[in-house]
Write a protein that holds these residues in place. Structure first.
Motif, mmCIF file in Angstrom:
data_model
loop_
_atom_site.group_PDB
_atom_site.id
_atom_site.type_symbol
_atom_site.label_atom_id
_atom_site.label_comp_id
_atom_site.label_asym_id
_atom_site.label_seq_id
_atom_site.Cartn_x
_atom_site.Cartn_y
_atom_site.Cartn_z
ATOM 1 N N ALA A 65 10.149 -60.247 -6.736
ATOM 2 C CA ALA A 65 9.623 -62.151 -6.545
ATOM 3 C C ALA A 65 9.192 -62.162 -5.170
ATOM 4 C CB ALA A 65 10.735 -62.245 -6.507
ATOM 5 N N PHE A 66 9.462 -61.130 -4.047
ATOM 6 C CA PHE A 66 9.486 -62.081 -2.900
ATOM 7 C C PHE A 66 9.343 -60.803 -1.990
ATOM 8 C CE2 PHE A 66 12.469 -64.338 -3.421
ATOM 9 C CZ PHE A 66 13.934 -64.546 -2.470
ATOM 10 N N ASP A 67 9.532 -60.464 -0.770
ATOM 11 C CA ASP A 67 9.825 -59.585 0.037
ATOM 12 C C ASP A 67 10.990 -59.700 1.252
ATOM 13 O OD1 ASP A 67 8.852 -57.791 -0.973
ATOM 14 O OD2 ASP A 67 6.932 -56.873 0.687
ATOM 15 N N LEU A 68 11.660 -59.332 2.433
ATOM 16 C CA LEU A 68 12.728 -59.880 3.047
ATOM 17 C C LEU A 68 12.827 -58.267 4.556
ATOM 18 C CD1 LEU A 68 15.265 -61.478 0.508
ATOM 19 C CD2 LEU A 68 13.826 -62.570 2.494
ATOM 20 N N LEU A 69 12.359 -58.681 4.942
ATOM 21 C CA LEU A 69 12.763 -57.668 5.846
ATOM 22 C C LEU A 69 14.007 -57.479 6.971
ATOM 23 C CD1 LEU A 69 10.657 -55.906 7.934
ATOM 24 C CD2 LEU A 69 9.930 -57.857 9.287
ATOM 25 N N SER A 70 14.369 -56.300 7.302
ATOM 26 C CA SER A 70 15.234 -56.561 8.278
ATOM 27 C C SER A 70 15.496 -55.692 9.542
ATOM 28 C CB SER A 70 16.634 -55.504 7.806
ATOM 29 O OG SER A 70 15.954 -53.931 8.080
ATOM 30 N N ARG A 71 16.285 -56.246 10.471
ATOM 31 C CA ARG A 71 16.275 -55.851 12.027
ATOM 32 C C ARG A 71 15.560 -54.793 12.060
ATOM 33 N NH1 ARG A 71 21.301 -56.794 13.957
ATOM 34 N NH2 ARG A 71 22.264 -56.679 12.508
ATOM 35 N N GLY A 72 15.971 -53.661 11.121
ATOM 36 C CA GLY A 72 15.487 -52.147 11.074
ATOM 37 C C GLY A 72 14.726 -51.583 10.904
ATOM 38 N N ALA A 73 13.193 -52.828 10.659
ATOM 39 C CA ALA A 73 12.190 -52.776 10.293
ATOM 40 C C ALA A 73 12.021 -52.271 9.053
ATOM 41 C CB ALA A 73 11.325 -51.317 11.207
ATOM 42 N N THR A 74 13.323 -52.311 7.699
ATOM 43 C CA THR A 74 12.940 -51.554 6.648
ATOM 44 C C THR A 74 12.771 -53.021 5.632
ATOM 45 O OG1 THR A 74 15.230 -51.638 6.319
ATOM 46 C CG2 THR A 74 14.422 -49.512 6.429
ATOM 47 N N ARG A 83 10.429 -72.055 -4.758
ATOM 48 C CA ARG A 83 11.529 -71.893 -3.580
ATOM 49 C C ARG A 83 9.876 -71.578 -2.955
ATOM 50 N NH1 ARG A 83 15.008 -68.024 -1.851
ATOM 51 N NH2 ARG A 83 13.755 -67.653 0.120
ATOM 52 N N SER A 84 10.205 -71.961 -1.641
ATOM 53 C CA SER A 84 9.664 -71.180 0.036
ATOM 54 C C SER A 84 9.579 -69.950 0.114
ATOM 55 C CB SER A 84 9.448 -72.482 1.498
ATOM 56 O OG SER A 84 10.263 -72.582 1.642
ATOM 57 N N ILE A 85 8.509 -69.627 0.500
ATOM 58 C CA ILE A 85 8.521 -67.649 1.122
ATOM 59 C C ILE A 85 8.065 -67.688 2.464
ATOM 60 C CG2 ILE A 85 9.793 -67.112 -1.490
ATOM 61 C CD1 ILE A 85 6.464 -65.398 -1.700
ATOM 62 N N LEU A 86 8.950 -66.596 2.646
ATOM 63 C CA LEU A 86 7.990 -65.694 3.753
ATOM 64 C C LEU A 86 7.108 -64.975 3.812
ATOM 65 C CD1 LEU A 86 11.413 -65.593 6.782
ATOM 66 C CD2 LEU A 86 9.236 -67.507 6.311
ATOM 67 N N ILE A 87 7.471 -63.668 3.672
ATOM 68 C CA ILE A 87 6.929 -62.418 3.281
ATOM 69 C C ILE A 87 6.582 -61.981 1.322
ATOM 70 C CG2 ILE A 87 6.729 -59.930 3.770
ATOM 71 C CD1 ILE A 87 8.904 -60.666 5.428
ATOM 72 N N PRO A 88 4.549 -62.665 1.317
ATOM 73 C CA PRO A 88 4.819 -62.423 -0.347
ATOM 74 C C PRO A 88 4.017 -60.572 -0.594
ATOM 75 C CG PRO A 88 3.065 -63.164 0.802
ATOM 76 C CD PRO A 88 3.931 -62.862 2.159
ATOM 77 N N SER A 89 4.785 -60.406 -1.513
ATOM 78 C CA SER A 89 3.775 -58.928 -2.232
ATOM 79 C C SER A 89 2.755 -59.169 -2.582
ATOM 80 C CB SER A 89 4.328 -58.695 -3.493
ATOM 81 O OG SER A 89 4.265 -57.331 -3.763
ATOM 82 N N ASP A 104 4.139 -56.972 6.943
ATOM 83 C CA ASP A 104 3.372 -57.151 8.538
ATOM 84 C C ASP A 104 2.456 -58.540 8.654
ATOM 85 O OD1 ASP A 104 2.378 -56.020 11.049
ATOM 86 O OD2 ASP A 104 0.938 -56.896 10.128
ATOM 87 N N PHE A 105 1.612 -58.304 7.341
ATOM 88 C CA PHE A 105 1.038 -60.034 7.423
ATOM 89 C C PHE A 105 1.626 -60.833 7.301
ATOM 90 C CE2 PHE A 105 -1.049 -63.256 4.805
ATOM 91 C CZ PHE A 105 -2.345 -63.337 4.968
ATOM 92 N N GLY A 106 2.782 -61.209 6.512
ATOM 93 C CA GLY A 106 3.395 -62.493 5.886
ATOM 94 C C GLY A 106 3.748 -62.607 6.955
ATOM 95 N N PRO A 165 8.351 -65.403 19.978
ATOM 96 C CA PRO A 165 9.354 -65.791 20.272
ATOM 97 C C PRO A 165 10.310 -66.452 19.016
ATOM 98 C CG PRO A 165 8.015 -67.502 20.967
ATOM 99 C CD PRO A 165 7.320 -66.051 20.884
ATOM 100 N N ARG A 166 9.860 -66.889 18.457
ATOM 101 C CA ARG A 166 10.219 -67.122 17.104
ATOM 102 C C ARG A 166 10.877 -65.914 16.056
ATOM 103 N NH1 ARG A 166 8.174 -69.785 12.597
ATOM 104 N NH2 ARG A 166 9.818 -70.522 12.839
ATOM 105 N N LEU A 167 10.518 -64.719 16.411
ATOM 106 C CA LEU A 167 11.192 -63.128 15.618
ATOM 107 C C LEU A 167 12.657 -63.329 15.407
ATOM 108 C CD1 LEU A 167 9.720 -60.737 14.696
ATOM 109 C CD2 LEU A 167 10.915 -59.629 16.231
ATOM 110 N N GLU A 168 13.210 -63.283 15.826
ATOM 111 C CA GLU A 168 14.497 -63.138 16.033
ATOM 112 C C GLU A 168 15.067 -64.355 14.728
ATOM 113 O OE1 GLU A 168 17.599 -62.772 17.946
ATOM 114 O OE2 GLU A 168 16.393 -61.561 20.173
ATOM 115 N N GLU A 169 14.378 -65.544 15.409
ATOM 116 C CA GLU A 169 15.024 -66.709 13.952
ATOM 117 C C GLU A 169 14.059 -66.259 12.366
ATOM 118 O OE1 GLU A 169 13.213 -70.861 12.958
ATOM 119 O OE2 GLU A 169 12.350 -70.550 15.255
ATOM 120 N N VAL A 170 12.942 -65.720 12.332
ATOM 121 C CA VAL A 170 12.249 -65.439 11.167
ATOM 122 C C VAL A 170 13.112 -64.261 10.775
ATOM 123 C CG1 VAL A 170 10.307 -63.939 10.065
ATOM 124 C CG2 VAL A 170 10.100 -65.963 11.757
ATOM 125 N N ILE A 171 13.941 -63.207 11.334
ATOM 126 C CA ILE A 171 14.094 -62.017 11.125
ATOM 127 C C ILE A 171 15.872 -62.298 10.747
ATOM 128 C CG2 ILE A 171 14.952 -59.660 11.222
ATOM 129 C CD1 ILE A 171 11.636 -59.865 11.206
#
Length: 317
Positions: free
Chosen positions: A120-129, A146-152, A181-183, A281-287
């Motif tokens: 459906a969509f992608d989710l990214l971890s702090r471990g880069a997987t 729904r709204s999403i951050l990272i699309p396939s 990376d793009f998302g 600066p928003r990286l931690e918020e997003v992840i």
């Protein structure tokens, strides 16, 4: 409102011709179709219909360079980026181009078993997987828009202005994780997309190489580290990165691909970054938002990989 469809391909002429016909028969067909051929040797280039624009590479440069070349001179409102092993429902393009969001994707089902979701969509971890939400779950899951951050990028519609604003895909990835990376870059710039569950697509998946082909595992392993080096504060995320990458190595070993995993990690460490690291600066918020959702989803909670990842790496709740 106009659309350019970009189809990256490497061999599998049959699939490429089928997705072209599929796009042409949409209730809202694209004004332009561009096929970017990564050096196919099966006659793909010679078989294309006359109205389809062909861009041909002499060698296989990967998914990201192919998409960028197909989009480079686009002046349309939207880009529809579609894998050649995808079949789109008739209203797919009409539904996604009607969204006001900067990008949109629909529910992607497994072509061999359409009772199950491919993603459906992608989710990214702090471990880069990354986790593809919905993968392997019932077709009846993820029924809410729904709204999403990272699309396939298996099948996605993006506003051309955003694609150009972000500089397209990072070509250093070649294939795999270029969409994550793009998302991530879009999210860090303040953009969110839309998931539209009624816009269905059917995906064969790994139709060219296969899911656990050594080259697939090597590229995934390399690109996870490239993403971490580019975006993550390594001193801050060291623990989750080590945990996530080590666990992924165990998964690769279980499939007989430990050597490919090791080669990928070695390449990921040694490859010079072509773009400078971007610590936002928003990286931690997003992840952290991604990880909170990962914890809340049913499938990751049942996955040994994610259970052990959160047990060992901790993380937001």
């Amino acid at each position: 409102m106009t659309v350019r469809a970009v189809i990256p391909t490497w061999n599998r002429r049959d699939l490429t011709l089928a997705v072209i016909r599929n796009l042409q028969s949409q209730t809202r067909p694209p004004e332009e179709i561009v096929v970017v051929d990564n050096g196919s040797t099966d006659g793909t280039a010679d078989a294309l219909p006359a109205q389809v624009r062909l861009i041909r590479f002499e060698t296989n440069r990967g998914f990201a360079p192919a998409v960028n070349e197909g989009a480079r001179d686009a002046a349309t409102t939207f880009l529809a980026i579609v894998n050649n092993d995808v079949t789109l429902a008739p209203h797919w393009l009409e539904q996604l181009t009607s969204q006001p969001a900067p990008f949109a994707t629909g529910k992607i089902l497994q072509a061999h078993d359409p009772t199950k979701i491919d993603g459906a969509f992608d989710l990214l971890s702090r471990g880069a997987t990354a986790w593809r939400a919905g993968h392997g779950e019932s077709v009846h899951k993820y029924e809410q828009s729904r709204s999403i951050l990272i699309p396939s990028f298996t099948a996605v519609v993006i506003r051309t202005a955003l694609f150009h604003e972000l500089g397209g895909l990072d070509e250093q990835y070649g294939s795999y994780y270029e969409d994550v990376d793009f998302g991530l870059r879009a999210a860090l710039a303040g953009h969110r997309g839309q998931y539209v569950p009624t816009a269905l697509a059917y995906h064969l998946g790994s139709a060219t190489l296969g899911a656990w082909h050594p080259d697939t595992v090597r590229l995934l392993s390399r690109n996870q580290l490239l993403l971490a080096r580019k975006h993550f504060p390594l001193w801050h995320f060291a623990c989750p990165i080590l945990v996530a990458q080590g666990l992924w190595g165990l998964v690769a070993a279980r499939h007989g691909r430990l050597g490919a995993w090791l080669r990928g990690k070695w390449q990921g460490v040694r490859t010079p970054l072509l773009t400078p690291p971007r610590k936002h600066p928003r990286l931690e918020e997003v992840i952290h938002a991604c990880e909170r959702e990962l914890r809340s989803l049913e499938a990751p909670s049942q996955s040994p990989y994610w259970r052990w990842y959160f047990r060992l790496a901790g993380g937001p709740r």
